[in-house]
Design a protein around this motif. Structure first.
Motif, PDB file in Angstrom:
ATOM      1  N   ASN A  81       0.804  -1.228   0.000  1.00 13.01           N
ATOM      2  CA  ASN A  81       0.000   0.000   0.000  1.00 13.01           C
ATOM      3  C   ASN A  81       0.836   1.277   0.000  1.00 13.01           C
ATOM      4  O   ASN A  81       0.296   2.371  -0.180  1.00 13.01           O
ATOM      5  N   GLY A  82       2.139   1.141   0.207  1.00  9.28           N
ATOM      6  CA  GLY A  82       2.995   2.315   0.347  1.00  9.28           C
ATOM      7  C   GLY A  82       3.420   2.939  -0.976  1.00  9.28           C
ATOM      8  O   GLY A  82       3.282   2.362  -2.056  1.00  9.28           O
ATOM      9  N   THR A  83       3.975   4.136  -0.870  1.00  7.37           N
ATOM     10  CA  THR A  83       4.406   4.884  -2.057  1.00  7.37           C
ATOM     11  C   THR A  83       5.676   4.299  -2.678  1.00  7.37           C
ATOM     12  O   THR A  83       5.872   4.383  -3.889  1.00  7.37           O
ATOM     13  N   ALA A  84       6.536   3.705  -1.847  1.00  6.94           N
ATOM     14  CA  ALA A  84       7.783   3.147  -2.378  1.00  6.94           C
ATOM     15  C   ALA A  84       7.492   2.035  -3.383  1.00  6.94           C
ATOM     16  O   ALA A  84       8.121   1.957  -4.442  1.00  6.94           O
ATOM     17  N   GLU A 138      11.021  -8.953  -4.680  1.00  5.19           N
ATOM     18  CA  GLU A 138      12.222  -8.118  -4.679  1.00  5.19           C
ATOM     19  C   GLU A 138      12.134  -7.032  -3.612  1.00  5.19           C
ATOM     20  O   GLU A 138      13.095  -6.789  -2.874  1.00  5.19           O
ATOM     21  N   VAL A 139      10.986  -6.377  -3.540  1.00  9.25           N
ATOM     22  CA  VAL A 139      10.824  -5.283  -2.579  1.00  9.25           C
ATOM     23  C   VAL A 139      10.858  -5.819  -1.152  1.00  9.25           C
ATOM     24  O   VAL A 139      11.461  -5.213  -0.264  1.00  9.25           O
ATOM     25  N   ILE A 140      10.225  -6.971  -0.918  1.00  9.97           N
ATOM     26  CA  ILE A 140      10.267  -7.574   0.412  1.00  9.97           C
ATOM     27  C   ILE A 140      11.698  -7.923   0.789  1.00  9.97           C
ATOM     28  O   ILE A 140      12.143  -7.692   1.924  1.00  9.97           O
ATOM     29  N   ALA A 141      12.457  -8.468  -0.165  1.00  9.85           N
ATOM     30  CA  ALA A 141      13.849  -8.838   0.097  1.00  9.85           C
ATOM     31  C   ALA A 141      14.680  -7.610   0.457  1.00  9.85           C
ATOM     32  O   ALA A 141      15.549  -7.666   1.340  1.00  9.85           O
ATOM     33  N   GLU A 142      14.415  -6.500  -0.219  1.00 11.70           N
ATOM     34  CA  GLU A 142      15.165  -5.280   0.078  1.00 11.70           C
ATOM     35  C   GLU A 142      14.852  -4.764   1.477  1.00 11.70           C
ATOM     36  O   GLU A 142      15.728  -4.245   2.177  1.00 11.70           O
ATOM     37  N   VAL A 143      13.605  -4.908   1.886  1.00  9.37           N
ATOM     38  CA  VAL A 143      13.208  -4.429   3.214  1.00  9.37           C
ATOM     39  C   VAL A 143      13.708  -5.362   4.312  1.00  9.37           C
ATOM     40  O   VAL A 143      14.233  -4.931   5.333  1.00  9.37           O
ATOM     41  N   ASP A 144      13.551  -6.677   4.097  1.00  3.10           N
ATOM     42  CA  ASP A 144      13.950  -7.654   5.112  1.00  3.10           C
ATOM     43  C   ASP A 144      15.453  -7.847   5.187  1.00  3.10           C
ATOM     44  O   ASP A 144      15.984  -8.228   6.234  1.00  3.10           O
ATOM     45  N   GLU A 145      16.158  -7.627   4.051  1.00  9.19           N
ATOM     46  CA  GLU A 145      17.599  -7.829   3.969  1.00  9.19           C
ATOM     47  C   GLU A 145      18.002  -9.198   4.517  1.00  9.19           C
ATOM     48  O   GLU A 145      18.713  -9.310   5.535  1.00  9.19           O
ATOM     49  N   PRO A 146      17.551 -10.276   3.866  1.00  8.66           N
ATOM     50  CA  PRO A 146      17.900 -11.618   4.362  1.00  8.66           C
ATOM     51  C   PRO A 146      19.399 -11.873   4.261  1.00  8.66           C
ATOM     52  O   PRO A 146      20.075 -11.361   3.374  1.00  8.66           O
TER      53      PRO A 146
END
Length: 206
Positions: A81-84, A138-146
């Protein structure tokens, strides 16, 4: 006033009545046109996805809420839902692209997300919804930084639904009827006032 006086007032002021009704209908028509333009048909595309979070599977006997998976799913819904995320989708589709209205809803006690897109263009609605699903890992991976690939969230498409959203009725007939009634009421009222004033003035003359 007697009935014959009402008739005389309406006959004497018919031009005022007609003019008032026409003006009211013109205003009502403009309002109805603006309302109709703001309620153009919309198209909806919905994508249901399953989020698989390795290493955080719900233990036996625990609910999703207890294992913390629900909280993560809700956070991923907020990410959609975010702008990013919207900026990434626009970048993928091309600068100037319109994503329409996008909302993600986490289904309670699951790791399932409903990604909903509403747009004035049917093909664009589908394209935006598919792009959100494509870019979400991809966006989740960037946020979580696994730390490694084993920690990456997998996004699996479960179902797709595309449909036509019926726009709310513009209410044009009701608007025009109200305009007619108001114009007629104002015109008749003004005609009666003019007739009464002119009659009293005539009676007051010596």
């Amino acid at each position: 006033m007697e009935m014959k006086e009402y008739r005389a007032a309406l006959v004497a002021g018919w031009k005022v009545i007609v003019a008032t009704v026409l003006v009211a209908l013109l205003i009502g028509g403009a309002v109805a046109f603006a309302t109709a333009r703001s309620s153009e048909p919309q198209f909806a595309s919905s994508r249901k996805v399953l989020l698989t979070v390795p290493g955080t599977d719900s233990p036996d006997g625990e609910t999703y809420e207890e294992s913390g998976l629900t909280a993560r799913t809700l956070s991923y819904a907020e990410l959609v839902n975010g702008t990013a995320m919207a900026e990434r989708v626009i970048e993928e589709l091309g600068e100037g692209s319109d994503v329409g209205t996008v909302s993600a809803v986490a289904i309670s006690s699951t790791t399932v997300l409903n990604v909903n897109v509403t747009h004035g263009d049917e093909e664009q609605a589908k394209k935006v919804a598919d792009t959100y699903v494509q870019l979400l890992p991809e966006v989740i991976a960037e946020v979580d930084e696994p730390q490694d690939d084993s920690g990456a969230v997998r996004v699996t498409l479960i179902s797709s639904e595309d449909g036509f959203v019926v726009a709310p009725s513009s209410g044009a007939p009701r608007i025009m009827l109200l305009a007619l009634m108001m114009g007629l009421g104002l015109g008749v009222g003004w005609a009666l006032l003019r007739y009464t004033a002119s009659t009293e003035a005539a009676e007051a003359r010596p």
